[in-house]
Design a protein around this motif. Structure first.
Motif, short mmCIF file in Angstrom:
data_model
loop_
_atom_site.label_atom_id
_atom_site.label_comp_id
_atom_site.label_asym_id
_atom_site.label_seq_id
_atom_site.Cartn_x
_atom_site.Cartn_y
_atom_site.Cartn_z
N GLY A 133 -21.38 115.53 72.37
CA GLY A 133 -22.31 115.93 73.41
C GLY A 133 -21.63 116.69 74.53
O GLY A 133 -22.20 117.63 75.10
N ALA A 134 -20.40 116.31 74.86
CA ALA A 134 -19.66 117.03 75.89
C ALA A 134 -19.27 118.43 75.43
O ALA A 134 -19.06 119.33 76.25
CB ALA A 134 -18.41 116.24 76.26
N GLN A 135 -19.18 118.64 74.12
CA GLN A 135 -18.83 119.95 73.57
C GLN A 135 -20.05 120.85 73.35
O GLN A 135 -19.92 121.95 72.84
CB GLN A 135 -18.08 119.79 72.26
CG GLN A 135 -16.75 119.05 72.40
CD GLN A 135 -16.07 118.82 71.06
OE1 GLN A 135 -16.52 119.34 70.03
NE2 GLN A 135 -15.00 118.05 71.07
N GLY A 136 -21.25 120.35 73.67
CA GLY A 136 -22.45 121.17 73.55
C GLY A 136 -23.26 120.93 72.31
O GLY A 136 -24.24 121.66 72.06
N HIS A 137 -22.93 119.92 71.50
CA HIS A 137 -23.71 119.60 70.31
C HIS A 137 -24.84 118.64 70.70
O HIS A 137 -24.60 117.52 71.13
CB HIS A 137 -22.82 118.96 69.24
CG HIS A 137 -21.79 119.89 68.67
ND1 HIS A 137 -22.07 120.81 67.69
CD2 HIS A 137 -20.47 120.03 68.96
CE1 HIS A 137 -20.98 121.48 67.39
NE2 HIS A 137 -19.99 121.04 68.14
N ASP A 138 -26.07 119.12 70.55
CA ASP A 138 -27.21 118.28 70.91
C ASP A 138 -27.60 117.31 69.81
O ASP A 138 -28.15 116.25 70.10
CB ASP A 138 -28.42 119.18 71.23
CG ASP A 138 -28.15 120.09 72.41
OD1 ASP A 138 -27.34 119.70 73.27
OD2 ASP A 138 -28.73 121.20 72.46
N ARG A 139 -27.33 117.66 68.56
CA ARG A 139 -27.72 116.81 67.43
C ARG A 139 -26.47 116.23 66.78
O ARG A 139 -25.59 116.97 66.36
CB ARG A 139 -28.53 117.61 66.40
CG ARG A 139 -29.80 118.23 66.94
CD ARG A 139 -30.53 119.01 65.85
NE ARG A 139 -31.77 119.61 66.33
CZ ARG A 139 -31.87 120.80 66.86
NH1 ARG A 139 -30.78 121.56 66.96
NH2 ARG A 139 -33.02 121.27 67.27
N VAL A 140 -26.44 114.92 66.68
CA VAL A 140 -25.33 114.22 66.05
C VAL A 140 -25.89 113.33 64.94
O VAL A 140 -26.74 112.48 65.20
CB VAL A 140 -24.52 113.37 67.06
CG1 VAL A 140 -23.40 112.64 66.36
CG2 VAL A 140 -23.97 114.26 68.17
N THR A 141 -25.43 113.54 63.74
CA THR A 141 -25.85 112.76 62.58
C THR A 141 -24.73 111.82 62.17
O THR A 141 -23.56 112.23 62.08
CB THR A 141 -26.21 113.68 61.40
OG1 THR A 141 -27.28 114.54 61.78
CG2 THR A 141 -26.63 112.87 60.19
N VAL A 142 -25.07 110.58 61.92
CA VAL A 142 -24.10 109.58 61.46
C VAL A 142 -24.28 109.41 59.96
O VAL A 142 -25.39 109.15 59.48
CB VAL A 142 -24.29 108.24 62.18
CG1 VAL A 142 -23.32 107.19 61.65
CG2 VAL A 142 -24.09 108.43 63.68
N ALA A 143 -23.18 109.56 59.22
CA ALA A 143 -23.19 109.40 57.76
C ALA A 143 -22.24 108.28 57.37
O ALA A 143 -21.07 108.28 57.80
CB ALA A 143 -22.78 110.72 57.08
N ILE A 144 -22.73 107.34 56.59
CA ILE A 144 -21.92 106.20 56.11
C ILE A 144 -21.89 106.29 54.60
O ILE A 144 -22.93 106.23 53.94
CB ILE A 144 -22.52 104.86 56.57
CG1 ILE A 144 -22.68 104.83 58.09
CG2 ILE A 144 -21.67 103.69 56.11
CD1 ILE A 144 -23.39 103.60 58.62
N ASP A 145 -20.68 106.44 54.06
CA ASP A 145 -20.58 106.69 52.61
C ASP A 145 -20.81 105.45 51.77
O ASP A 145 -20.97 105.56 50.55
CB ASP A 145 -19.23 107.33 52.28
CG ASP A 145 -18.06 106.42 52.59
OD1 ASP A 145 -18.28 105.34 53.17
OD2 ASP A 145 -16.91 106.79 52.26
N SER A 146 -20.86 104.25 52.38
CA SER A 146 -21.14 103.05 51.59
C SER A 146 -21.39 101.88 52.53
O SER A 146 -20.45 101.38 53.16
CB SER A 146 -19.99 102.74 50.64
OG SER A 146 -20.25 101.55 49.91
#
Length: 370
Positions: A133-146
């Motif tokens: 968010g500090a770098q300007g990314h408004d959308r953050v997706t969390v991916a869990i591989d298992s």
């Protein structure tokens, strides 16, 4: 179509006041479905990073090392992904001897040990999301591989609470995870499906027969087909409460994943709902011809001659006869004309006077003060 809807939903995130969309990707450890599911997981990961909408990904690596995922991604995506390393030392046995990553910057990989402490696990994910968010990314997706590996270190209620907290957090726009259904009880799978807005499952394209009684050559052919294809079933929960079912064919070619449309699940289910009866419910050609030759009651049943229908609108002046002669003469004349025809019932009507308007819509009691 199903793959596009999933990527679009994960990319767009949620509306204000809603929880973040969540995808539960279900597979089985039965070969080759496990490899297919990880190929789909990596395909979704690459699709989200390549959308060009400023989407960033926090990848929680349980099943594979973080370097494995970075090697699959283009270097242009390395600034848009952060990896939480839960693979190298999940029990903190090597925390004092674990060397720092040498081939990649520490910004890409964050080592996490002692996975039994889930609050620290949650704060680590949110810390990486806030950095984006500090770098300007408004959308953050969390991916869990298992999440199957997560359940080795924490009980089911704690893992479900962790995922729910991620969905409720304002910095998280979407999340998705992978689970092995054949390693858990049905109630565990149902719990993860309950907190998900999308459920995707993989099934073999050809059901393998019983090897004890099956033809060996046919079994080998079916197994080879399953190694390159699979069924990709998707269940989407809409905001209005309805559920949409989609089915596509998954094709694995040289490490790439392709999707092709197949008949929808609803049409297949509707076809399977047709009752299986002992008699034929379809019409034969002769039965269709017999049905077409049936003359309906409201159709004119003439034999090629002009059909004259008396409508009761001829007046006495036109006929130049009195009512009795008209009635008697008309009946006698019609009897003579019907000698060569089959007898048919008819209704004869003669108006009382010429003042009566045919098919009048006037109210007969209009002069009464009612």
């Amino acid at each position: 179509m199903a793959e596009g809807l999933i990527v679009r939903s994960l990319r767009d995130g949620s509306l204000p006041g809603e929880h973040a969309p969540a995808l539960c990707l279900e597979d089985s450890l039965t070969p080759p479905l496990a490899s297919h599911s990880h190929a789909v997981f990596r395909h979704l990961l690459t699709s989200l990073l390549s959308t060009g909408t400023g989407t960033a990904v926090v990848l929680v690596a349980f099943h594979r090392s973080p370097s494995f995922y970075l090697s699959l991604l283009s270097p242009t995506f390395h600034n848009s992904i952060r990896l939480l390393d839960c693979y190298s030392d999940p029990l903190a046995w090597k925390s004092n001897h674990h060397p720092p990553p040498s081939s990649h910057s520490p910004q890409n990989i964050t080592l996490l040990t002692n996975l039994n402490h889930l609050p620290h696990f949650l704060s680590s994910i949110l810390h990486l999301a806030k950095d984006f968010g500090a770098q300007g990314h408004d959308r953050v997706t969390v991916a869990i591989d298992s999440v199957t590996h997560m359940l080795r270190h924490a009980p089911l209620p704690s893992v479900l609470q962790l995922l729910t907290n991620l969905r409720c957090h304002e910095k998280i726009s979407s999340l998705f995870w992978l689970i092995h259904t054949d390693l858990h009880e049905p109630k565990v799978i149902s719990s993860f499906e309950y907190i998900s807005t999308m459920i995707a499952s993989l099934q073999p394209i050809v059901q393998l027969p019983d090897y004890a009684n099956a033809n060996i050559s046919a079994s080998i052919t079916s197994l080879e087909e399953n190694y390159s294809k699979a069924k990709f079933n998707v269940r989407l929960k809409r905001r209005n409460g309805r559920v949409k079912l989609l089915c596509e064919e998954l094709l694995i070619e040289q490490g790439s994943v392709k999707f092709s449309s197949v008949p929808s699940v609803s049409s297949v289910v509707a076809q399977n709902l047709i009752p299986k009866v002992q008699f034929n419910i379809q019409l034969s050609d002769k039965e269709r011809m017999d049905r077409a030759n049936v003359v309906l009651p409201f159709e004119h049943q003439g034999n090629g001659q002009n059909i004259e229908i008396y409508d009761g609108r001829r007046s006495l002046s036109e006929s130049q006869k009195d009512p009795s002669s008209i009635k008697i003469g008309g009946l006698s004349e019609q009897k003579r004309s019907n000698n060569n025809k089959s007898e048919k019932g008819e209704i004869h009507y003669i108006r009382d006077s010429d003042d009566e308007q045919p098919d009048s819509d006037e109210d007969p009691d209009d002069d009464l003060d009612i």
